[in-house]
Structure formats: C-alpha cells, structure tokens
Design an enzyme around this catalytic site. Structure first.
Site, PDB file in Angstrom:
ATOM      1  N   ARG A 131     -91.985 -52.214  21.682  1.00 29.66           N
ATOM      2  CA  ARG A 131     -92.568 -51.659  20.469  1.00 29.66           C
ATOM      3  C   ARG A 131     -91.802 -52.256  19.289  1.00 29.66           C
ATOM      4  NH1 ARG A 131     -91.992 -47.649  24.272  1.00 29.66           N
ATOM      5  NH2 ARG A 131     -93.895 -46.533  24.848  1.00 29.66           N
TER       6      ARG A 131
ATOM      7  N   LYS B 102     -89.811 -44.440  21.759  1.00 25.71           N
ATOM      8  CA  LYS B 102     -90.866 -43.447  21.551  1.00 25.71           C
ATOM      9  C   LYS B 102     -91.155 -42.641  22.813  1.00 25.71           C
ATOM     10  CE  LYS B 102     -95.792 -43.262  20.388  1.00 25.71           C
ATOM     11  NZ  LYS B 102     -96.983 -44.069  20.031  1.00 25.71           N
TER      12      LYS B 102
ATOM     13  N   ARG C  73     -96.767 -56.236  22.715  1.00 23.88           N
ATOM     14  CA  ARG C  73     -96.659 -55.328  23.867  1.00 23.88           C
ATOM     15  C   ARG C  73     -97.983 -55.240  24.621  1.00 23.88           C
ATOM     16  NH1 ARG C  73     -93.894 -50.886  25.920  1.00 23.88           N
ATOM     17  NH2 ARG C  73     -95.083 -48.962  26.257  1.00 23.88           N
TER      18      ARG C  73
ATOM     19  N   HIS D  69     -94.079 -47.625  30.577  1.00 21.54           N
ATOM     20  CA  HIS D  69     -95.089 -46.575  30.497  1.00 21.54           C
ATOM     21  C   HIS D  69     -94.823 -45.542  31.578  1.00 21.54           C
ATOM     22  CE1 HIS D  69     -97.775 -49.413  28.166  1.00 21.54           C
ATOM     23  NE2 HIS D  69     -97.983 -48.259  27.548  1.00 21.54           N
TER      24      HIS D  69
ATOM     25  N   TYR E 244    -105.319 -51.380  30.213  1.00 21.28           N
ATOM     26  CA  TYR E 244    -105.022 -52.793  30.008  1.00 21.28           C
ATOM     27  C   TYR E 244    -105.603 -53.633  31.148  1.00 21.28           C
ATOM     28  CZ  TYR E 244    -101.556 -51.371  26.478  1.00 21.28           C
ATOM     29  OH  TYR E 244    -100.933 -50.849  25.381  1.00 21.28           O
TER      30      TYR E 244
END
Length: 341
Positions: free
Chosen positions: A172, A199, A283, A306, A315
């Site tokens: 990120r 995050k 990303r 993730h 994705y």
C-alpha cells in the site's frame, strides 16, 4: 454550526464513559477493551459519526438518542452520492458508537434499518471499481521509457526503486512511505522488509515481506533499491524521501500522495490515462499479474498480506475474465467446425 463539544460528549468510542464507569471490570480489562480497535478505525468512525451529527442538526432531529426512522432517512439521503459500502460503514460506525455508550436502545439494530440498507444495496449494487492495475508488462514499458526521459539521475533511481519495490512487495502507498533502512534485511536470496504496522494489521503484530533477487532482470527490485541507497547515501531513517526545489534530498519520508503522483506521471508517459491509476495500482497489479500466471491463491495472499480470500479471488477472476471466455469458445468452434466432431 455544529456544537463540537456536544459531539465529543456523545462519541463514546474514544471516551467510553460507560466502560470506564463499570465496577465489574478491572482497569486492565478496560484498557484491553479500549485497545480492541485500531486508532485509524476510531478516527474513521469518529468522522462518520460527526457526518451523521451534522445531518441531524441540519434536519433538526435528535442524533442521541436517535430513532430508527432518523437512521433510515439519513442513509437514504446519503445514497444520493455515496456508494453502498460507504453507507454500510456509516451504519456500522453509528451502531458501534451506540454500543459503546452503554445504551440499551441501538436504533441501527432495528429491522427497519436493516430492510432499508438491503434495499439501497439492491438499488445501487455493491461492486466497487478500484484503481486500474499496473501489470508486469506495464512496469516493463515504464522502465524502458524512464531510460529515455531527461530527469535527474537521483530522481530516476528513486522512482524506479519505488515502482519496483511497490509492485513486487504488493505494498500500500502508506507502507511504501513508511519503509526505513532499519526495516531492511538484505541476504544472498534477496530482501526482507519488515512492516511495523499496516492497514490490515489491526493488532500491530507486523509482517515481513520477502522480495527475491532477479539476477540479470531489469525488474530486479532488490538491485534497484540497493542502487538508490548507494547513490543517495541514505544509511538510516526513511528510505524514500522527497526533494527540495534544488533537487537536494529531504530528511523526511515522502508522502503517500507523492507516491500516487509518481505512478500517475509514469503511466502517462506510456500512454495510459492517469485518472484511472494510483498508488494502489501497484498492489492491485501484482495480485492480478500473479493470478494471470497461475500463482496459487494462498501464495498471492502471503505476498499481499490479505486476510480474506474474497479480494484475492476478485483479482483472480479479473485476471481470468478473458481466459476460457464463452464468447471466445463459441467463435473458435465456428472457425474450426471440424474440431467439434
């Protein structure tokens, strides 16, 4: 004008009076509950709560306590310009704040509110179009173009390192900006970058991102980073920094907005629309590229950090939308009818 003091009085997620006044919990237990949500989450909830407060003040209705009808009217007004997921987050923030207040009446839990939210989702849909991914082929085109443009060598080396590290590490933009020399560990196999916080890391455990050497490849992020550090003379502190007007290096970290600007600048140079791209394109691009090359889901998740498979599968679906597409199959069979026998 909104009465800020009155707002603060009713935002209980930061100053949870109901929790702190409890006689059944120890102070240690109270502190652990207060730390159950990350500071960034609290800040986001506070912003959402104040938006609700401002709307209520304008409508001259009570926000604490609030009725389910007030919540429904609020989210329907919000639906005029906000996405369904944003509306759901606002409801979550308001609900969490009511829970923190110790109130037995949480208007967000009303069936009326749930029905209204379901209707808005059905009306607007929940698909969110993110930034367009920068694919591996795009990165290659950018690197070739960088060799032909007239910019200072120090800027070229920094930008190349940012793009390659950002892509290969699936970072990120805030994570790229936060990298320090102290976070780096070079080895014969490549590079390990320690992320102290991110995050998705709500519990502050940190994560290590591994980027292997790619000997002889122009896409070698490890070599690009080493060249940047050597040329810049950076030995401690922020790895990626901004420049003064005279192109001398600043001592502070580059802003995450500047990283987005760098991405937009270079996609423009290879003929892409900069409004469709941002720092997240690196990303997103790594995950989409990995999926298109058949990398296993769990290995993509390990690199992207993730915690949910839902986004990674999105994705993968995005990468495969032209693979085994039924239209292609139909027309292949029309062109080669003999293969049907």
């Amino acid at each position: 004008m909104t009465d800020t003091n009155k707002q603060d009085k009713h935002f209980y997620l930061r100053h949870n009076d109901a929790l702190m006044n409890s006689t059944k919990l120890s102070m240690k237990a109270k502190q652990s509950i207060l730390l159950s949500k990350a500071e960034n989450t609290i800040n986001a909830y506070e912003s959402d709560w104040f938006d609700f407060v401002d709307w209520c003040n304008y409508q001259k209705v009570s926000y604490f306590p609030a009725t389910p009808e007030t919540i429904v009217n609020y989210i329907n007004d919000l639906a005029d310009y906000a996405k369904a997921n944003t509306i759901a987050r606002r409801i979550s923030a308001i609900s969490e704040n009511y829970n923190a207040s110790g109130s037995h009446e949480n208007p967000c839990m009303s069936p009326l509110v749930k029905q209204a939210l379901r209707g808005i989702r059905r009306l607007k849909g929940t698909f969110q179009q993110g930034k367009t991914p920068i694919l591996l082929e795009d990165v290659e085109d950018i690197l070739e173009t960088m060799n032909t443009i007239n910019i200072p060598e120090i800027q070229k080396l920094r930008d190349k390192a940012i793009l390659l590290v950002g892509f290969m590490g699936a970072f990120r933009r805030s994570e790229i900006a936060a990298i320090t020399v102290e976070n780096l560990k070079f080895s014969p196999q490549g590079l390990e970058i320690f992320l102290a916080a991110s995050k998705a890391d709500q519990e502050g455990q940190g994560a290590i991102v591994a980027i292997p050497n790619l000997p002889g490849s122009p896409l070698d992020a490890v070599r690009a980073l080493k060249k940047w550090l050597s040329f810049s003379g950076i030995t401690s502190g922020p790895v990626f920094r901004g420049f003064t007007k005279s192109m001398t290096l600043r001592s502070t970290a580059i802003s995450d907005k500047s990283i987005a600007d760098i991405v937009k600048r270079y996609v423009t140079l290879i003929g892409l629309d900069p409004t469709m791209y941002g720092a997240h394109s690196l990303r997103h691009g790594f995950a989409t590229t990995a999926a298109s090359y058949g990398v296993e889901e769990r290995n993509i998740m390990r690199q992207t950090r993730h915690h949910s498979v839902n986004m990674v599968r999105r994705y993968i679906n995005e990468a495969n939308k032209f693979v085994d597409n039924p239209i292609s199959t139909i027309f292949e069979k029309r062109l080669n009818p003999k293969d049907n026998s």
